[in-house]
Design an enzyme around this catalytic site. Structure first.
Site, PDB file in Angstrom:
ATOM      1  CG  ASP A   1      -1.573   0.884   0.821  1.00  0.00           C
ATOM      2  OD1 ASP A   1      -2.099   1.765  -0.317  1.00  0.00           O
ATOM      3  OD2 ASP A   1      -2.817   1.017   1.988  1.00  0.00           O
ATOM      4  CG  HIS A   2       0.851   3.747  -3.471  1.00  0.00           C
ATOM      5  ND1 HIS A   2      -0.038   4.169  -4.418  1.00  0.00           N
ATOM      6  CD2 HIS A   2       1.420   2.875  -3.387  1.00  0.00           C
ATOM      7  CE1 HIS A   2       1.102   3.675  -5.063  1.00  0.00           C
ATOM      8  NE2 HIS A   2       1.579   2.853  -4.888  1.00  0.00           N
TER       9      HIS A   2
ATOM     10  CE1 TYR B   1      -8.350   5.223   3.317  1.00  0.00           C
ATOM     11  CE2 TYR B   1      -8.227   7.051   2.242  1.00  0.00           C
ATOM     12  CZ  TYR B   1      -8.299   7.102   3.279  1.00  0.00           C
ATOM     13  OH  TYR B   1      -8.611   7.772   4.688  1.00  0.00           O
ATOM     14  CG  HIS B   2      -3.292   4.309  -4.178  1.00  0.00           C
ATOM     15  ND1 HIS B   2      -2.145   5.132  -4.210  1.00  0.00           N
ATOM     16  CD2 HIS B   2      -4.418   4.638  -3.560  1.00  0.00           C
ATOM     17  CE1 HIS B   2      -3.280   6.320  -4.318  1.00  0.00           C
ATOM     18  NE2 HIS B   2      -3.958   5.792  -3.723  1.00  0.00           N
ATOM     19  N   PRO B   3      -4.090  -0.257  -1.854  1.00  0.00           N
ATOM     20  CG  PRO B   3      -6.179  -1.647  -1.128  1.00  0.00           C
ATOM     21  CD  PRO B   3      -5.706  -0.281  -1.088  1.00  0.00           C
TER      22      PRO B   3
END
Length: 520
Positions: free
Chosen positions: A250-251, A447-449
């Site tokens: 994730d980011h 919120y970039h899983p």
């Protein structure tokens, strides 16, 4: 991190997370896809040259004259797709903080991050105004683009069920026979003893597109995953695939606020008169800052701590405003002033700018596991943020670069007054100790899983999905099409890459040959 619980919203609506995201259109670094193809063993079909026609196919982008004059390459952009993309510096849109974005790009250029008219072009490196999935002030999510406007929702061979919660997949040998689900728009309705389980049979195939959290959860609930974990929670093993729910990437970002000098031209959403003015501009004239999301500037660069083939590992999101809403910060970010006074919204200036130094190629990897056999219970999400010390080192580099851009450039001289310093820290604000404390206390997901059912070579025991077909290994008619198939998360916001995975799946289902590779 620091015992904070991270908010992990899911797009449980038509359009999925594209209906709740920040609308930033970012394809990623072309080097990411070449790495997928080569180092990650996914094959040439996943190279940038082969994915470019798919990016173009879904996109509807009309570059304005200023972008073309700056050197934007129209040959790599799409104009006839369903997904609207707009550059936030389009002269047709007027808003008060435009000067702020122009200063950001110039300041980045002064700091060694060259201005780039199109970070979605052949070279991602550089800084520029954001590109967003917005048209005429309205969000363009995937449902609006691909279901409604395309007319797909009217097709006789498509049925869309809302308020349907998948409970498991059903199998017969190597085939998925169908999907079990419950109907209900509230937890109480879903859990009602009177709520029966429904079943839809699969005549041909099933495609899982539930995202990097729910796709592995559904597989695990269905008995597909690591044998040891499935037996631990009491689920019969259908297929022992140890990679299901592993490799979570994730980011991360850590906010950095700056107060503006008097009369600096930026946005202050706190004032009631500002809000009234912008609402009037939006609804009456179709203009103003509400026509766009608030992340209006982006920059991409490398820390030098990863191989060049990994692409850019750092990103800066730039917002011409600050956020002082206590409830929003507490619910969405886990910032609680009762636990840490540095999160007191009174410390945030009403007129300022927000830098979000962001780590987009982390080394740390987490897991998705089941808490229980209950399909309505959320999974256990353990992202292992900052577990690898190299991630902190890269974020510190980005944090320092943001400070340099804001405080040491002529572009922001007499515009940015000062950095908002944590008065409760005992460390020297210029020290690494202070920066590490700031990051650890405030770092949050973007919120970039991705990566939890990764594709890769079939001799890798952690591979879940065959990159040649997007089929789950061992099954003849089960595919996955979402960010969970990424072997490594891309350098940038993940909406556009998720869509291109869907486009690839479409071609694979059609059993058509890949589109001709682009000439680069």
């Amino acid at each position: 991190v620091d015992d904070r619980v991270s908010h992990q919203p899911r797009g449980k609506m038509l359009g999925g997370c594209s209906s709740i995201n920040y609308m930033l259109y970012c394809r990623g670094d072309p080097r990411n896809y070449d790495q997928w193809a080569n180092e990650d063993g996914c094959g040439e079909r996943w190279s940038y040259a082969n994915l470019l026609p798919l990016f173009k196919r879904s996109e509807r982008f009309s570059p304005h004259d200023k972008l073309l004059a700056a050197g934007l390459d129209e040959s790599v952009r799409g104009s006839e797709g369903e997904l609207d993309v707009t550059a936030v510096d389009d002269p047709k849109i007027t808003y008060g903080s435009r000067e702020c974005i122009e200063r950001f790009v110039r300041a980045c250029d002064e700091s060694g991050i060259a201005a780039n008219p199109d970070y979605n072009g052949p070279v991602q490196d550089g800084a520029g105004p954001s590109q967003v999935t917005v048209k005429d002030g309205a969000r363009c999510d995937t449902a609006s683009a691909f279901l409604f406007r395309s007319g797909a929702l009217e097709r006789p061979n498509l049925t869309v069920l809302c308020h349907a919660h998948v409970t498991r997949l059903e199998f017969d040998g190597d085939r998925v026979t169908g999907v079990s689900y419950k109907m209900g728009n509230t937890d109480s309705k879903l859990r009602s003893p009177k709520n029966r389980t429904h079943f839809v049979a699969a005549k041909r195939e099933v495609v899982l597109s539930a995202g990097a959290y729910q796709t592995p959860q559904i597989l695990l609930l269905s008995g597909v995953g690591p044998r040891e974990h499935l037996e631990e929670v009491g689920i019969q093993v259908v297929a022992d695939l140890p990679g299901v729910g592993s490799n979570l990437q994730d980011h991360l970002m850590a906010p950095l606020n700056f107060e503006l000098a008097p009369n600096a031209n930026a946005l202050s959403p706190a004032g009631i008169f500002t809000l009234i003015r912008e609402l009037f501009n939006y609804f009456v004239f179709g203009q103003g800052i509400l026509m766009l999301p608030f992340v209006l500037g982006m920059a991409f660069f490398r820390s030098g701590m990863r191989p060049e083939s990994d692409g850019n590992d750092l990103q800066i999101h730039f917002c011409p405003y600050t956020v002082g809403d206590e409830e929003v910060a507490k619910v969405n970010l886990g910032y609680d002033k009762a636990k840490n006074p540095r999160f007191d919204p009174a410390l945030i200036p009403p007129v300022g700018v927000l830098f979000l130094p962001s780590l987009v190629r982390p080394y740390s990897k987490g897991t998705i596991r089941l808490r229980t056999t209950d399909p309505l219970a959320p999974p256990v999400i353990d992202p292992h943020f900052l577990e690898d010390p190299r991630d902190m080192a890269m974020l510190k580099t980005c944090y320092k670069k943001c400070r340099q851009i804001a405080c040491e450039t002529s572009a922001f001289k007499n515009f940015i007054a000062k950095e908002v310093i944590n008065p409760y820290s005992k460390a020297d604000p210029e020290s690494d100790e202070y920066i590490e404390q700031s990051i650890r206390e405030a770092v949050v997901t973007i919120y970039h899983p991705a990566g939890t059912t990764k594709m890769g070579p079939l001799d890798d025991p952690m591979t879940v999905v065959d990159p040649a077909s997007l089929k789950v290994r061992g099954f003849s008619n089960l595919r996955v099409a979402d960010t969970s198939v990424m072997p490594n998360v891309v350098s940038g916001n993940t909406n556009a890459p998720a869509i291109v995975v869907g486009e690839m799946c479409v071609d694979m289902i059609r059993t058509s040959a890949p589109l001709p590779a682009a000439r680069l």
